[in-house]
Motif scaffolding. Structure first.
Motif, mmCIF file in Angstrom:
data_model
loop_
_atom_site.group_PDB
_atom_site.id
_atom_site.type_symbol
_atom_site.label_atom_id
_atom_site.label_comp_id
_atom_site.label_asym_id
_atom_site.label_seq_id
_atom_site.Cartn_x
_atom_site.Cartn_y
_atom_site.Cartn_z
ATOM 1 N N ARG A 112 0.833 -1.191 0.000
ATOM 2 C CA ARG A 112 0.000 0.000 0.000
ATOM 3 C C ARG A 112 0.876 1.252 0.000
ATOM 4 O O ARG A 112 2.010 1.231 0.483
ATOM 5 C CB ARG A 112 -0.923 -0.003 1.220
ATOM 6 N N VAL A 113 0.310 2.343 -0.513
ATOM 7 C CA VAL A 113 1.051 3.596 -0.653
ATOM 8 C C VAL A 113 0.456 4.655 0.258
ATOM 9 O O VAL A 113 -0.749 4.911 0.236
ATOM 10 C CB VAL A 113 1.036 4.089 -2.109
ATOM 11 N N ALA A 114 1.336 5.283 1.058
ATOM 12 C CA ALA A 114 0.960 6.418 1.895
ATOM 13 C C ALA A 114 1.528 7.682 1.271
ATOM 14 O O ALA A 114 2.690 7.710 0.860
ATOM 15 C CB ALA A 114 1.501 6.246 3.312
ATOM 16 N N ALA A 115 0.719 8.723 1.206
ATOM 17 C CA ALA A 115 1.136 9.966 0.560
ATOM 18 C C ALA A 115 1.224 11.108 1.558
ATOM 19 O O ALA A 115 0.279 11.372 2.301
ATOM 20 C CB ALA A 115 0.168 10.343 -0.563
ATOM 21 N N HIS A 116 2.361 11.789 1.550
ATOM 22 C CA HIS A 116 2.522 13.031 2.299
ATOM 23 C C HIS A 116 1.871 14.153 1.494
ATOM 24 O O HIS A 116 2.268 14.431 0.366
ATOM 25 C CB HIS A 116 4.005 13.329 2.508
ATOM 26 N N ILE A 117 0.863 14.780 2.089
ATOM 27 C CA ILE A 117 0.182 15.893 1.425
ATOM 28 C C ILE A 117 -0.086 16.991 2.448
ATOM 29 O O ILE A 117 -0.005 16.768 3.660
ATOM 30 C CB ILE A 117 -1.152 15.462 0.757
ATOM 31 N N HIS A 118 -0.417 18.159 1.959
ATOM 32 C CA HIS A 118 -0.904 19.251 2.802
ATOM 33 C C HIS A 118 -2.181 19.837 2.220
ATOM 34 O O HIS A 118 -3.162 20.042 2.913
ATOM 35 C CB HIS A 118 0.161 20.340 2.941
ATOM 36 N N ASP A 119 -2.166 20.090 0.906
ATOM 37 C CA ASP A 119 -3.268 20.809 0.257
ATOM 38 C C ASP A 119 -4.335 19.867 -0.299
ATOM 39 O O ASP A 119 -4.048 18.715 -0.644
ATOM 40 C CB ASP A 119 -2.743 21.662 -0.887
ATOM 41 N N LEU A 120 -5.526 20.391 -0.425
ATOM 42 C CA LEU A 120 -6.644 19.633 -0.973
ATOM 43 C C LEU A 120 -6.354 19.158 -2.397
ATOM 44 O O LEU A 120 -6.653 18.010 -2.734
ATOM 45 C CB LEU A 120 -7.905 20.493 -0.956
ATOM 46 N N ASP A 121 -5.792 20.017 -3.232
ATOM 47 C CA ASP A 121 -5.516 19.633 -4.619
ATOM 48 C C ASP A 121 -4.643 18.397 -4.683
ATOM 49 O O ASP A 121 -4.895 17.478 -5.488
ATOM 50 C CB ASP A 121 -4.846 20.787 -5.372
ATOM 51 N N ASP A 122 -3.600 18.359 -3.870
ATOM 52 C CA ASP A 122 -2.707 17.203 -3.873
ATOM 53 C C ASP A 122 -3.414 15.962 -3.336
ATOM 54 O O ASP A 122 -3.209 14.849 -3.838
ATOM 55 C CB ASP A 122 -1.459 17.498 -3.043
ATOM 56 N N ALA A 123 -4.236 16.139 -2.308
ATOM 57 C CA ALA A 123 -4.977 15.003 -1.764
ATOM 58 C C ALA A 123 -5.899 14.405 -2.821
ATOM 59 O O ALA A 123 -5.954 13.182 -2.997
ATOM 60 C CB ALA A 123 -5.786 15.432 -0.542
ATOM 61 N N GLU A 124 -6.610 15.265 -3.537
ATOM 62 C CA GLU A 124 -7.519 14.769 -4.572
ATOM 63 C C GLU A 124 -6.742 14.069 -5.687
ATOM 64 O O GLU A 124 -7.205 13.054 -6.228
ATOM 65 C CB GLU A 124 -8.344 15.930 -5.122
ATOM 66 N N HIS A 125 -5.572 14.597 -6.021
ATOM 67 C CA HIS A 125 -4.795 13.988 -7.096
ATOM 68 C C HIS A 125 -4.290 12.601 -6.706
ATOM 69 O O HIS A 125 -4.408 11.647 -7.491
ATOM 70 C CB HIS A 125 -3.613 14.870 -7.480
ATOM 71 N N VAL A 126 -3.716 12.468 -5.511
ATOM 72 C CA VAL A 126 -3.165 11.164 -5.138
ATOM 73 C C VAL A 126 -4.264 10.144 -4.904
ATOM 74 O O VAL A 126 -4.081 8.941 -5.165
ATOM 75 C CB VAL A 126 -2.240 11.269 -3.908
ATOM 76 N N VAL A 127 -5.405 10.604 -4.409
ATOM 77 C CA VAL A 127 -6.533 9.687 -4.248
ATOM 78 C C VAL A 127 -6.996 9.179 -5.605
ATOM 79 O O VAL A 127 -7.262 7.984 -5.793
ATOM 80 C CB VAL A 127 -7.676 10.380 -3.483
ATOM 81 N N ALA A 128 -7.063 10.074 -6.580
ATOM 82 C CA ALA A 128 -7.432 9.657 -7.939
ATOM 83 C C ALA A 128 -6.412 8.695 -8.521
ATOM 84 O O ALA A 128 -6.752 7.807 -9.315
ATOM 85 C CB ALA A 128 -7.568 10.883 -8.840
#
Length: 452
Positions: free
Chosen positions: A227-243
């Motif tokens: 599984r992959v865990a992503a370091h994010i801060h902003d909503l845009d990045d969260a939406e991108h990695v989730v996609a």
């Protein structure tokens, strides 16, 4: 590398952690918070032997040869489980790759243990030839806590993470092909998860991670059943990695309110969300000096250089004012708001603080602050404790811990008071149990305790 057992017994002056008690031990007349979110069991008993819970509840039949420890007025809950921490990245107030040694990491794990954190996930920046043997030793009970994590992790050339680590602690692939090879290497090393650093740290870095790299990492990791865990801060990045298919958001969304579309996809796909509320609080709180940072419980976790630093008036002024402090406060406020939204919607919430990544994110202290901040976000104390135990174990795929039940590991945190009502009572650590051994909390209890 020094044998871990040597470091644990000589450097720390504690008994060999692998030697579990052979005589059954019963904690009696104790309040039991089992980690499932159920109401506490009053005047209960927890019976354990060889590091495993034998029985729990009311009216537990005790063997004639059991060691009985009356714990009237105290509460037992599962040991806390960190889903996001770091080890070996600093000493005192200095960070650097030179600190990634067994001699530095074992005391860090011992501090987590004193504060009731019995399982630690080191989420990246690890040196494989040091981390991997230590992880195996930890699984055997040879370290103060159990240990999981990401071996190196995948960052960005000229970008995130902006940390001082050695080349063997982090990959910075330039092409999707390189990224796939990096994932393959981590898989061969036996990494528990894959970590990517996506954002640009409030525009302080020139680039973010290439979407093609993100896609390659996720695809290759899933091929390897990782599984992959992503370091994010902003909503845009969260939406991108989730996609892109990531499995874990390793930090909370802190720039904008989470929209219902993201809430829905997180819930539908079972994507985990680790808010790490204390990360931003730690940026300013040691300079602001509220009452809790001066308590013996908090001070016990501070190194001498860190204590000297945070008590310096000039340092306090510099770190409680300015753009960085304002950014941290704004991020924390949004993080609290988004956590409430996501928790109420039923999104899976994990437990972590990014402790150990910088000197201000203090192992053990940070985890207890995270509990307080979760309650501040509107989560009831029992539910916050469930997140830090049962849910945190579920995020890691661990079925042998996180709840107090027969057959589970006897990883236990014993505290005075009732944290199901007052979450701050979780700070009154009496002792922690793991591998059949009890370790006292960071601050001695008032009255003498019988030896385990």
């Amino acid at each position: 590398m020094k044998p871990v057992m040597f470091v644990a017994t000589v450097l720390l002056g504690i008994p060999a952690l692998a030697s579990a008690q052979t005589v059954p031990v019963a904690l009696t007349h104790i309040r039991i918070i089992d980690g499932t979110g159920a109401p506490p069991v009053e005047d209960g008993t927890v019976l354990m032997q060889d590091g495993v819970i034998v029985a729990t509840g009311r009216n537990v039949a005790l063997p004639a040869h059991a060691k009985i420890m009356d714990r009237s007025g105290e509460t037992v809950l599962p040991g806390l489980i960190s889903d996001h921490s770091h080890i070996g990245q600093l000493k005192g107030v200095v960070t650097g790759s030179q600190f990634y040694t067994v001699d530095n990491i074992v005391p860090e794990l011992a501090q987590y243990r004193r504060y009731g954190v019995t399982t630690v996930t080191a989420l990246g920046n690890n040196v494989p030839h040091v981390f991997d043997p230590m992880r195996k030793d930890a699984h055997m009970g040879l370290l103060p806590t159990d240990l999981f994590g990401v071996d190196q992790g995948i960052g960005v050339p000229r970008g995130a993470p902006p940390v001082n680590v050695a080349p063997d602690q982090l990959f910075r692939p330039r092409t999707p092909e390189d990224a796939r090879k990096n994932v393959d290497t981590m898989a061969e090393e036996g990494t528990d998860l894959v970590k990517i650093w996506v954002d640009d740290f409030d525009h302080s870095l020139p680039v973010k991670m290439d979407p093609a790299i993100i896609a390659a990492v996720v695809d290759e990791a899933h091929k390897k059943h990782l599984r992959v865990a992503a370091h994010i801060h902003d909503l845009d990045d969260a939406e991108h990695v989730v996609a892109a298919g990531v499995d874990i958001l390793a930090h909370g969304v802190r720039d904008k309110p989470v929209p219902s579309s993201l809430v829905q996809i997180l819930k539908e796909r079972g994507i985990w969300y680790i808010p790490t509320l204390q990360l931003d609080e730690a940026t300013t709180v040691w300079a602001e000096q509220p009452t809790w940072v001066k308590t013996p419980f908090a001070v016990a976790g501070l190194s001498a250089p860190l204590l000297q630093q945070i008590n310096n008036p000039t340092w306090q002024r510099n770190n409680s004012n300015g753009a960085k402090a304002d950014f941290a406060r704004t991020s924390l406020a949004m993080n609290l708001q988004n956590l409430q939204t996501l928790w109420k919607a039923g999104v899976k919430v994990g437990f972590g603080t990014d402790s150990g990544a910088t000197p201000l994110r203090v192992p053990g202290v940070a985890e207890h602050r995270e509990l307080t901040l979760m309650v501040q976000a509107g989560i009831p104390p029992l539910s916050a404790l469930q997140i830090a135990t049962q849910s945190a174990a579920e995020l890691l795929g661990l079925q042998d811990r996180g709840v107090i039940a027969a057959g589970k590991r006897a990883d236990l945190l014993v505290v005075a008071g009732n944290p199901a009502v007052i979450i701050a009572d979780a700070d009154q650590v009496v002792e922690t149990w793991a591998n059949g051994n009890a370790v006292s909390g960071p601050v001695p209890v008032q009255e003498p305790r019988s030896a385990p």
